[in-house]
Design a protein around this motif. Structure first.
Motif, PDB file in Angstrom:
ATOM      1  N   ALA A  72     -15.377 -26.379  50.273  1.00  0.00           N
ATOM      2  CA  ALA A  72     -15.699 -27.784  49.918  1.00  0.00           C
ATOM      3  C   ALA A  72     -16.885 -27.609  49.166  1.00  0.00           C
ATOM      4  O   ALA A  72     -17.337 -28.470  48.207  1.00  0.00           O
ATOM      5  N   ILE A  73     -17.865 -26.780  49.299  1.00  0.00           N
ATOM      6  CA  ILE A  73     -19.339 -26.665  48.648  1.00  0.00           C
ATOM      7  C   ILE A  73     -18.813 -26.072  47.336  1.00  0.00           C
ATOM      8  O   ILE A  73     -19.634 -26.456  46.330  1.00  0.00           O
ATOM      9  N   HIS A  74     -18.005 -25.256  47.158  1.00  0.00           N
ATOM     10  CA  HIS A  74     -17.643 -24.716  45.927  1.00  0.00           C
ATOM     11  C   HIS A  74     -16.427 -25.119  45.414  1.00  0.00           C
ATOM     12  O   HIS A  74     -15.680 -24.668  44.604  1.00  0.00           O
ATOM     13  N   PHE A  75     -16.291 -26.454  45.672  1.00  0.00           N
ATOM     14  CA  PHE A  75     -14.934 -26.952  45.336  1.00  0.00           C
ATOM     15  C   PHE A  75     -14.509 -27.051  43.963  1.00  0.00           C
ATOM     16  O   PHE A  75     -13.209 -26.574  43.943  1.00  0.00           O
ATOM     17  N   ASP A  76     -14.887 -27.358  42.932  1.00  0.00           N
ATOM     18  CA  ASP A  76     -14.791 -27.230  41.497  1.00  0.00           C
ATOM     19  C   ASP A  76     -14.436 -26.044  41.004  1.00  0.00           C
ATOM     20  O   ASP A  76     -13.836 -25.802  40.146  1.00  0.00           O
ATOM     21  N   LYS A  77     -14.974 -24.860  41.940  1.00  0.00           N
ATOM     22  CA  LYS A  77     -14.796 -23.578  41.479  1.00  0.00           C
ATOM     23  C   LYS A  77     -13.724 -22.642  41.993  1.00  0.00           C
ATOM     24  O   LYS A  77     -13.007 -21.782  41.417  1.00  0.00           O
ATOM     25  N   VAL A  78     -13.029 -23.462  43.177  1.00  0.00           N
ATOM     26  CA  VAL A  78     -12.201 -22.837  43.759  1.00  0.00           C
ATOM     27  C   VAL A  78     -10.616 -23.205  43.258  1.00  0.00           C
ATOM     28  O   VAL A  78     -10.693 -24.566  42.956  1.00  0.00           O
ATOM     29  N   ALA A  79      -9.648 -22.433  42.771  1.00  0.00           N
ATOM     30  CA  ALA A  79      -8.603 -22.756  41.966  1.00  0.00           C
ATOM     31  C   ALA A  79      -7.750 -23.892  42.870  1.00  0.00           C
ATOM     32  O   ALA A  79      -8.028 -23.772  44.050  1.00  0.00           O
ATOM     33  N   ILE A  80      -7.215 -24.647  42.423  1.00  0.00           N
ATOM     34  CA  ILE A  80      -6.401 -25.599  43.104  1.00  0.00           C
ATOM     35  C   ILE A  80      -5.193 -25.262  43.949  1.00  0.00           C
ATOM     36  O   ILE A  80      -4.995 -25.607  44.999  1.00  0.00           O
ATOM     37  N   THR A  81      -4.698 -24.015  43.586  1.00  0.00           N
ATOM     38  CA  THR A  81      -3.872 -23.354  44.616  1.00  0.00           C
ATOM     39  C   THR A  81      -4.443 -22.793  45.831  1.00  0.00           C
ATOM     40  O   THR A  81      -3.898 -22.821  46.924  1.00  0.00           O
ATOM     41  N   GLY A  82      -5.518 -22.457  45.425  1.00  0.00           N
ATOM     42  CA  GLY A  82      -6.442 -21.965  46.911  1.00  0.00           C
ATOM     43  C   GLY A  82      -7.016 -23.038  47.380  1.00  0.00           C
ATOM     44  O   GLY A  82      -6.774 -23.236  48.864  1.00  0.00           O
ATOM     45  N   ARG A  83      -6.965 -24.212  47.067  1.00  0.00           N
ATOM     46  CA  ARG A  83      -7.592 -25.501  47.673  1.00  0.00           C
ATOM     47  C   ARG A  83      -6.142 -26.117  48.302  1.00  0.00           C
ATOM     48  O   ARG A  83      -6.383 -26.605  49.654  1.00  0.00           O
ATOM     49  N   SER A  84      -5.152 -26.138  47.621  1.00  0.00           N
ATOM     50  CA  SER A  84      -3.808 -26.385  48.308  1.00  0.00           C
ATOM     51  C   SER A  84      -3.493 -25.398  49.533  1.00  0.00           C
ATOM     52  O   SER A  84      -2.884 -26.174  50.616  1.00  0.00           O
ATOM     53  N   GLN A  85      -3.790 -24.204  49.570  1.00  0.00           N
ATOM     54  CA  GLN A  85      -3.576 -23.509  50.490  1.00  0.00           C
ATOM     55  C   GLN A  85      -4.352 -23.960  51.860  1.00  0.00           C
ATOM     56  O   GLN A  85      -4.122 -23.933  52.952  1.00  0.00           O
ATOM     57  N   ALA A  86      -5.657 -24.248  51.598  1.00  0.00           N
ATOM     58  CA  ALA A  86      -6.353 -24.712  52.686  1.00  0.00           C
ATOM     59  C   ALA A  86      -5.942 -25.678  53.201  1.00  0.00           C
ATOM     60  O   ALA A  86      -5.886 -26.173  54.291  1.00  0.00           O
ATOM     61  N   VAL A  87      -5.415 -26.942  52.437  1.00  0.00           N
ATOM     62  CA  VAL A  87      -4.872 -28.103  53.042  1.00  0.00           C
ATOM     63  C   VAL A  87      -3.832 -28.057  53.878  1.00  0.00           C
ATOM     64  O   VAL A  87      -3.797 -28.251  54.919  1.00  0.00           O
ATOM     65  N   GLU A  88      -2.861 -27.042  53.440  1.00  0.00           N
ATOM     66  CA  GLU A  88      -1.615 -26.669  54.275  1.00  0.00           C
ATOM     67  C   GLU A  88      -1.986 -26.340  55.488  1.00  0.00           C
ATOM     68  O   GLU A  88      -1.631 -26.719  56.591  1.00  0.00           O
ATOM     69  N   ILE A  89      -2.987 -25.231  55.601  1.00  0.00           N
ATOM     70  CA  ILE A  89      -3.388 -24.727  56.827  1.00  0.00           C
ATOM     71  C   ILE A  89      -3.974 -25.699  57.800  1.00  0.00           C
ATOM     72  O   ILE A  89      -3.861 -25.912  58.942  1.00  0.00           O
ATOM     73  N   LEU A  90      -5.113 -26.784  57.268  1.00  0.00           N
ATOM     74  CA  LEU A  90      -5.659 -27.469  57.773  1.00  0.00           C
ATOM     75  C   LEU A  90      -4.657 -28.512  58.634  1.00  0.00           C
ATOM     76  O   LEU A  90      -4.884 -29.140  59.690  1.00  0.00           O
ATOM     77  N   LEU A  91      -3.706 -28.891  57.940  1.00  0.00           N
ATOM     78  CA  LEU A  91      -2.715 -30.077  58.215  1.00  0.00           C
ATOM     79  C   LEU A  91      -1.705 -29.387  59.246  1.00  0.00           C
ATOM     80  O   LEU A  91      -1.244 -30.103  60.225  1.00  0.00           O
ATOM     81  N   THR A 169      -1.455 -31.604  41.808  1.00  0.00           N
ATOM     82  CA  THR A 169      -2.563 -32.283  41.153  1.00  0.00           C
ATOM     83  C   THR A 169      -3.593 -32.607  42.463  1.00  0.00           C
ATOM     84  O   THR A 169      -3.337 -32.683  43.644  1.00  0.00           O
ATOM     85  N   SER A 170      -4.865 -32.908  42.202  1.00  0.00           N
ATOM     86  CA  SER A 170      -5.654 -33.075  43.045  1.00  0.00           C
ATOM     87  C   SER A 170      -5.584 -34.532  43.769  1.00  0.00           C
ATOM     88  O   SER A 170      -5.677 -34.843  44.973  1.00  0.00           O
ATOM     89  N   ASP A 171      -4.877 -35.287  42.948  1.00  0.00           N
ATOM     90  CA  ASP A 171      -4.136 -36.619  43.542  1.00  0.00           C
ATOM     91  C   ASP A 171      -3.336 -36.512  44.946  1.00  0.00           C
ATOM     92  O   ASP A 171      -3.502 -37.139  45.822  1.00  0.00           O
ATOM     93  N   ALA A 172      -2.456 -35.692  44.591  1.00  0.00           N
ATOM     94  CA  ALA A 172      -1.511 -35.199  45.701  1.00  0.00           C
ATOM     95  C   ALA A 172      -2.124 -34.629  46.901  1.00  0.00           C
ATOM     96  O   ALA A 172      -1.749 -35.023  48.047  1.00  0.00           O
ATOM     97  N   LEU A 173      -3.060 -33.723  46.697  1.00  0.00           N
ATOM     98  CA  LEU A 173      -3.754 -33.255  47.576  1.00  0.00           C
ATOM     99  C   LEU A 173      -4.358 -33.952  48.354  1.00  0.00           C
ATOM    100  O   LEU A 173      -4.609 -34.045  49.710  1.00  0.00           O
ATOM    101  N   ARG A 174      -5.142 -34.941  47.529  1.00  0.00           N
ATOM    102  CA  ARG A 174      -6.276 -35.938  48.166  1.00  0.00           C
ATOM    103  C   ARG A 174      -5.288 -36.986  49.169  1.00  0.00           C
ATOM    104  O   ARG A 174      -5.622 -37.130  50.574  1.00  0.00           O
ATOM    105  N   ASP A 175      -4.041 -37.236  48.831  1.00  0.00           N
ATOM    106  CA  ASP A 175      -3.082 -38.004  49.525  1.00  0.00           C
ATOM    107  C   ASP A 175      -2.634 -37.233  50.767  1.00  0.00           C
ATOM    108  O   ASP A 175      -2.484 -38.156  51.962  1.00  0.00           O
ATOM    109  N   LYS A 176      -2.406 -35.955  50.754  1.00  0.00           N
ATOM    110  CA  LYS A 176      -2.037 -35.285  52.022  1.00  0.00           C
ATOM    111  C   LYS A 176      -3.303 -35.128  53.038  1.00  0.00           C
ATOM    112  O   LYS A 176      -2.978 -35.275  54.206  1.00  0.00           O
ATOM    113  N   CYS A 177      -4.267 -35.328  52.465  1.00  0.00           N
ATOM    114  CA  CYS A 177      -5.592 -35.109  53.440  1.00  0.00           C
ATOM    115  C   CYS A 177      -5.618 -36.673  54.243  1.00  0.00           C
ATOM    116  O   CYS A 177      -6.038 -36.558  55.345  1.00  0.00           O
TER     117      CYS A 177
END
Length: 243
Positions: A72-91, A169-177
């Motif tokens: 979250a702190i380095h959000f813009d620098k982390v690839a969206i695929t990496g952020r997607s992985q994190a979201v899937e684990i959190l869910l 997309t960031s919107d799709a990942l936002r909706d999952k969260c």
């Protein structure tokens, strides 16, 4: 000392207090309160992403929280695929924790069990709430509209339309969260709080992304947001007696 209690206290803290500002988690605000001692740099985040699939149990979040926090702190620098992985684990952890917490509540909670599950619920909620806002603010991987869910198509059709590239997309990942956060609040978690009194900071944390999204003029276009956002606010008013 119980196993659950020792899992927390060996790390020098006993309570996860939701802060006023997400960045405040980098400092200890009270004795025994959790804080992130070291924010990972981008290289460490990318290295840990390679092994993130190994995270299976909600209790692992007690140790892995700094990893998700650092994303979250380095959000813009982390690839969206990496952020997607994190979201899937959190869910995945959210679904597992809600099932286990409600089972424990049904059969009876000790004081240690209550605190153990409350810490995890707060951690998950805090992360998902912050991710919602940061995904919504992300302008790099936005969909052209307010992410209207597209009809299901075959894999070959999708690849042809996206040139073989990821359609994340960031919107799709936002909706999952957002849906994940709603799933937490819909669960029977109120007994985790002492005397079932929900702390104000938790309320602020989970409603903050809702009020953030309400500022969007195009909110009515998105069925996922349209369904889950009012539901979260309704639950906070009717079940938790907060708004």
């Amino acid at each position: 000392m119980s196993v659950r209690n020792s899992e927390v206290e060996t790390n020098g803290w006993t309570t996860f207090d939701v802060p006023n500002q997400f960045e405040d988690l980098q400092k200890q605000l009270a004795t025994g309160s959790y804080y992130v001692q070291n924010v990972l740099d981008l290289a460490d985040i990318n290295t840990r992403l390679q092994n993130i699939s190994r995270i299976r149990e909600p209790k692992e979040l007690l140790e892995m929280f700094p990893f998700f926090y650092s994303i979250a702190i380095h959000f813009d620098k982390v690839a969206i695929t990496g952020r997607s992985q994190a979201v899937e684990i959190l869910l995945r952890l959210t679904a597992s924790e809600m099932s286990e917490a409600q089972r424990r509540i049904h059969i009876g909670l000790s004081a240690d069990d209550r605190r153990f599950h409350l810490n995890i619920v707060k951690m998950l909620s805090c992360l998902l709430a912050e991710y919602i806002i940061r995904f919504d603010n992300d302008q790099t991987n936005k969909s052209s509209d307010f992410d209207m869910p597209a009809p299901k198509k075959g894999k070959k059709v999708k690849e042809a339309e996206t040139g073989g590239k990821s359609s994340l997309t960031s919107d799709a990942l936002r909706d999952k969260c957002l849906k994940g956060l709603c799933d937490i609040l819909r669960s029977h978690i109120k007994p985790l709080w002492d005397s079932s009194i929900i702390d104000e900071q938790f309320v602020k944390s989970v409603t903050k992304p809702c009020y953030h999204l309400l500022r969007r003029q195009d909110i009515a276009k998105n069925p996922i947001v349209k369904e889950n956002l009012p539901l979260i606010l309704t639950i906070m008013i009717n079940k938790f007696e907060h708004a």
